[in-house]
Every structure is written in C-alpha cells, then in structure tokens.
Write an enzyme that holds these catalytic residues in place. Structure first.
Site, PDB file in Angstrom:
ATOM      1  N   ALA A  61     -35.966-118.445 -48.678  1.00 22.45           N
ATOM      2  CA  ALA A  61     -36.616-118.843 -49.933  1.00 22.45           C
ATOM      3  C   ALA A  61     -36.993-117.659 -50.810  1.00 22.45           C
ATOM      4  CB  ALA A  61     -37.869-119.666 -49.615  1.00 22.45           C
ATOM      5  N   TYR A  83     -17.080-116.908 -42.247  1.00 23.78           N
ATOM      6  CA  TYR A  83     -17.947-117.568 -43.237  1.00 23.78           C
ATOM      7  C   TYR A  83     -17.421-118.978 -43.522  1.00 23.78           C
ATOM      8  CZ  TYR A  83     -20.355-118.512 -47.653  1.00 23.78           C
ATOM      9  OH  TYR A  83     -21.114-119.088 -48.653  1.00 23.78           O
ATOM     10  N   GLY A 110     -32.265-120.274 -52.896  1.00 19.78           N
ATOM     11  CA  GLY A 110     -33.459-120.722 -52.168  1.00 19.78           C
ATOM     12  C   GLY A 110     -34.728-120.494 -52.959  1.00 19.78           C
TER      13      GLY A 110
HETATM   14  N1  LIG Z   1     -23.949-117.288 -54.080  1.00 19.14           N
HETATM   15  C1  LIG Z   1     -22.959-118.169 -54.114  1.00 19.14           C
HETATM   16  O1  LIG Z   1     -22.127-118.170 -55.045  1.00 19.14           O
HETATM   17  C2  LIG Z   1     -22.803-119.206 -53.048  1.00 19.14           C
HETATM   18  C3  LIG Z   1     -21.672-120.021 -53.059  1.00 19.14           C
HETATM   19  C4  LIG Z   1     -21.542-120.995 -52.079  1.00 19.14           C
HETATM   20  C5  LIG Z   1     -22.521-121.149 -51.115  1.00 19.14           C
HETATM   21  N2  LIG Z   1     -23.613-120.328 -51.120  1.00 19.14           N
HETATM   22  C6  LIG Z   1     -24.626-120.521 -50.081  1.00 19.14           C
HETATM   23  O2  LIG Z   1     -25.905-120.632 -50.678  1.00 19.14           O
HETATM   24  C7  LIG Z   1     -26.907-120.206 -49.756  1.00 19.14           C
HETATM   25  C8  LIG Z   1     -27.893-119.308 -50.474  1.00 19.14           C
HETATM   26  O3  LIG Z   1     -27.245-118.098 -50.809  1.00 19.14           O
HETATM   27  P1  LIG Z   1     -27.614-117.224 -52.082  1.00 19.14           P
HETATM   28  O4  LIG Z   1     -26.421-117.204 -52.935  1.00 19.14           O
HETATM   29  O5  LIG Z   1     -28.904-117.643 -52.660  1.00 19.14           O
HETATM   30  O6  LIG Z   1     -27.717-115.764 -51.390  1.00 19.14           O
HETATM   31  P2  LIG Z   1     -28.891-114.690 -51.260  1.00 19.14           P
HETATM   32  O7  LIG Z   1     -29.530-114.436 -52.569  1.00 19.14           O
HETATM   33  O8  LIG Z   1     -28.275-113.537 -50.536  1.00 19.14           O
HETATM   34  O9  LIG Z   1     -29.940-115.405 -50.279  1.00 19.14           O
HETATM   35  C9  LIG Z   1     -29.658-115.555 -48.925  1.00 19.14           C
HETATM   36  C10 LIG Z   1     -30.965-115.773 -48.181  1.00 19.14           C
HETATM   37  O10 LIG Z   1     -30.658-115.926 -46.781  1.00 19.14           O
HETATM   38  C11 LIG Z   1     -31.571-115.115 -46.062  1.00 19.14           C
HETATM   39  N3  LIG Z   1     -31.104-114.721 -44.738  1.00 19.14           N
HETATM   40  C12 LIG Z   1     -30.057-113.942 -44.413  1.00 19.14           C
HETATM   41  N4  LIG Z   1     -30.046-113.717 -43.083  1.00 19.14           N
HETATM   42  C13 LIG Z   1     -31.119-114.377 -42.566  1.00 19.14           C
HETATM   43  C14 LIG Z   1     -31.656-114.517 -41.279  1.00 19.14           C
HETATM   44  N5  LIG Z   1     -31.122-113.881 -40.220  1.00 19.14           N
HETATM   45  N6  LIG Z   1     -32.758-115.272 -41.112  1.00 19.14           N
HETATM   46  C15 LIG Z   1     -33.351-115.882 -42.173  1.00 19.14           C
HETATM   47  N7  LIG Z   1     -32.902-115.763 -43.424  1.00 19.14           N
HETATM   48  C16 LIG Z   1     -31.794-115.018 -43.627  1.00 19.14           C
HETATM   49  C17 LIG Z   1     -31.762-113.895 -46.946  1.00 19.14           C
HETATM   50  O11 LIG Z   1     -32.879-113.145 -46.539  1.00 19.14           O
HETATM   51  P3  LIG Z   1     -32.979-111.542 -46.870  1.00 19.14           P
HETATM   52  O12 LIG Z   1     -33.306-111.450 -48.329  1.00 19.14           O
HETATM   53  O13 LIG Z   1     -34.055-111.086 -45.968  1.00 19.14           O
HETATM   54  O14 LIG Z   1     -31.633-110.966 -46.534  1.00 19.14           O
HETATM   55  C18 LIG Z   1     -31.926-114.577 -48.305  1.00 19.14           C
HETATM   56  O15 LIG Z   1     -33.225-115.038 -48.449  1.00 19.14           O
HETATM   57  C19 LIG Z   1     -26.164-119.541 -48.597  1.00 19.14           C
HETATM   58  O16 LIG Z   1     -26.121-120.440 -47.502  1.00 19.14           O
HETATM   59  C20 LIG Z   1     -24.759-119.339 -49.142  1.00 19.14           C
HETATM   60  O17 LIG Z   1     -23.772-119.356 -48.138  1.00 19.14           O
HETATM   61  C21 LIG Z   1     -23.776-119.354 -52.058  1.00 19.14           C
END
Ligand SMILES: NC(=O)c1ccc[n+]([C@@H]2O[C@H](COP(=O)([O-])OP(=O)(O)OC[C@H]3O[C@@H](n4cnc5c(N)ncnc54)[C@H](OP(=O)(O)O)[C@@H]3O)[C@@H](O)[C@H]2O)c1
Length: 323
Positions: free
Chosen positions: A28, A187, A33
C-alpha cells in the site's frame, strides 16, 4: 494511451460511505496500492496498509491528511511466510471484521538471476502468489464472518503471453527447482496463478457472501519498473522518454479496476472472473464495458481443474492443513 481511454469507476461507487468498513491492501505504500488505499480512506474506510517497509508506508500515508477515513501501517513481508503468519495473527487479534482484502503487492525480477524467498520459493512467484495465498487462507474465516466481503488479486495482462507462447503454471515444479530461470516468464506464470486462485476461491466460497476477482490494472507509472540489468534500464529510460506518455496510466487511473471489483454493486455477480483495465493488447474495448470482466485469451488461465490442483499443492507447500 490517454486518460480518455481509461475505464473509470462510476461516480456512485466512488461516493459510497465506507465508514466502519475495514480493508487490507498489500503493497500500500506505492503505485496502484497507494492510490487504492487513498480512495478507500477518502470514502471513510479504515485501511490496514500491509507494507514490507512500514516506514515507507507511514511516509506515503502522510498524504492522506484531511481525508475522512483512517489507516494503520502494519509490517508484512510476503517473501517470508512467518511474516505472513505474524501479520495475520496480529490482524486477527486487533480487528473483528474484514470487508475487503486486496492482494496487490508484487514485483518482477528483471535481472535474470534466481532469487528466492526465505522459504525457498522463487521470489516473484513466492511474493505474488504463495505469500498472498497463505495470507488469504489465514483470513478466510474472518472474511466469511464479515460477509458480504471481497478478495481482489492483482494479475496482469502479461499472464496472457502470445498465441504461440501461453504462460501456464507448472504444477510439477512450483518452486522452480528444475527449470531455467527466465524472469519475465516467472512473472507471467505468477499472474496466471493469481487468476486461477481467484477462480478457485470464487468456486469454493460460493454461497458464503465472499467473492473473489483477478485484475489487470493497465500499465501504471508506478515504481514497478525499477531495477534490472543495465540493458533493461537503458531500454526503460528510452521508453519513458518516448512511448510512456502515450501508453501508460497514472496510478490513480490504474487503481480503478481494483476499486470497481472491491466496491461496485455489479462485481459480485462476476465472482471468479478476470477484470481488465484497457490494454494495448486488448483491442476490443467493447468486451470490457459495464464492469470490464472479460475472458482471458489464455486457456491456461481458465482451467478450473488446474486451479484446484494448484490450490491443493499450495496448501502443502505453505504448510497449511486443509479443513
Ligand atoms: N505497473 C503496471 O503497469 C502493472 C501492470 C500489470 C499488473 N501490475 C500489478 O499491480 C500490482 C501493483 O504494482 P505497482 O505497479 O503499483 O508497483 P509498485 O509501485 O512497485 O508497488 C509494488 C508494491 O509491492 C510491494 N512489495 C514488493 N515485494 C514485497 C514483499 N516481499 N512483501 C510485501 N510487499 C512487497 C512493494 O513494496 P516496496 O516499496 O517495499 O518494494 C510495493 O509496495 C503488482 O501486483 C503488479 O504485478 C502492475
């Protein structure tokens, strides 16, 4: 892709009064998130921000000042099953309801080097799928007691692959012990697992008032593409300077599909389905009107038999007894 192509949640849904409702959002502190959390707090909800780095969660939450709802940051490292157990135990001690669980955290290892979680799972798969699997199973009784309640699992369009190469979960090697590591393949496989788990949950929970969904949020300008090899970073920098403004979305835009599944009146009639925000890969926009559930183009992400086998195997691998 510009803002006009984003499928927004309808205004009535984003105006619902969420006071007294309790949500958990993993990951979050960042990206999708964080914006999902912000909207829930804006509507008066209480969100437990489940963060790997609690200080980053506290820092991000400063931006909620003045919003109606409330939050608590709790530590959760999905790469460590003991941390998942500790989080669930503390949550169950302190809260007596859970209206929505958003399994949002994730990562894509862009280095092509095998990394493992504390419990020996490949890192990307372990965090995205196994950590969330254990978390969800440990909270299921409270979700049932709080029904109607919802579970949203973040997947990705990446799960679809291409017609020649459809990702699938490898039931014979869920811990990546015998396969060569090609990180984006991991992934993609993890995101198939998230879709299958949502399907299986919906099936298992039918009649309980708990519904489950998987989501592709669009292409978010989050922190998701940090890291990677030099080549990957150069490529991403070039993309940021050229195509990013046309094909990516703000994190607020990318939170819309999660919010739709979590809050809309329509979603419960689609429990178990895969919801997609727009994507350059999905040309037929009509298939996502009115709530955006769509059939995954990947047959491996639609197979209930595989979903059941995955869940069965997961119980053993995370050390849970099935009731
Ligand atoms: N960005 C895109 O275009 C996209 C596309 C398709 C799907 N998604 C999905 O959307 C979701 C959110 O991603 P986002 O784009 O918002 O990426 P993001 O900004 O990198 O956020 C990812 C979050 O996951 C946390 N995380 C990583 N490893 C973890 C662990 N071991 N335990 C607990 N938390 C952990 C990170 O924490 P830290 O900050 O501490 O690393 C961060 O809060 C993901 O599941 C991703 O696969 C994203």
């Amino acid at each position: 892709m510009s803002r006009k192509n984003v499928l927004w949640v309808d205004e009535a849904t984003l105006a619902k009064d969420l006071r007294s409702r309790v949500y958990i959002v993993t990951g979050a502190n960042s990206g999708v998130g964080l914006e999902t959390t912000r909207q829930l707090v804006k509507q008066g909800g209480h969100v437990v921000m489940a963060c790997r780095r609690p200080d980053a969660g506290e820092e991000a939450a400063k931006s909620f000042a003045g919003l109606d709802g409330s939050y608590e940051v709790m530590r959760l490292d999905l790469a460590d099953l003991q941390s998942v157990r500790d989080f669930a135990a503390e949550f169950l001690r302190n809260y007596d309801r859970l209206d929505g669980l958003v399994c949002n955290a994730g990562l894509a290892n862009l280095t092509n080097e095998l990394e493992r979680t504390k419990d020996g799972f490949e890192l990307t798969f372990g965090v995205s799928y196994f950590g969330h699997f254990l978390l969800t199973e440990l909270l299921l009784d409270l979700l049932k007691a709080s029904a109607p309640s919802r579970i949203v699992l973040l997947s990705s369009v990446a799960h679809a692959g291409s017609p020649r190469n459809r990702p699938r979960v490898h039931l014979d090697d869920l811990k990546y012990e015998t396969r060569e590591v090609k990180n984006l393949a991991i992934y993609n496989e993890a995101k198939v697992a998230n879709i299958l788990y949502a399907m299986e949950l919906a099936d298992r929970l039918e009649g309980t008032g708990v519904t489950a969904y998987s989501v592709h949020p669009g292409w978010a300008r989050s922190n998701f593409d940090k890291g990677g090899s030099l080549g990957v970073r150069v490529m991403l920098t070039l993309m940021k300077l050229t195509v990013y403004p046309f094909v990516t979305d703000s994190n607020e835009e990318s939170a819309q599909t999660t919010l739709h599944c979590l809050l809309s009146d329509d979603a419960p009639s689609h429990s178990g389905e895969y919801f997609s925000q727009h994507s350059v890969l999905y040309r037929d926009k009509e298939c996502r009107r009115g709530g955006w559930p769509m059939e995954s183009p990947n047959p491996n992400a639609r197979d209930m038999e595989t979903a059941r086998k995955l869940v069965e195997a997961s119980y053993g691998l995370v050390g849970l007894e099935r009731e």
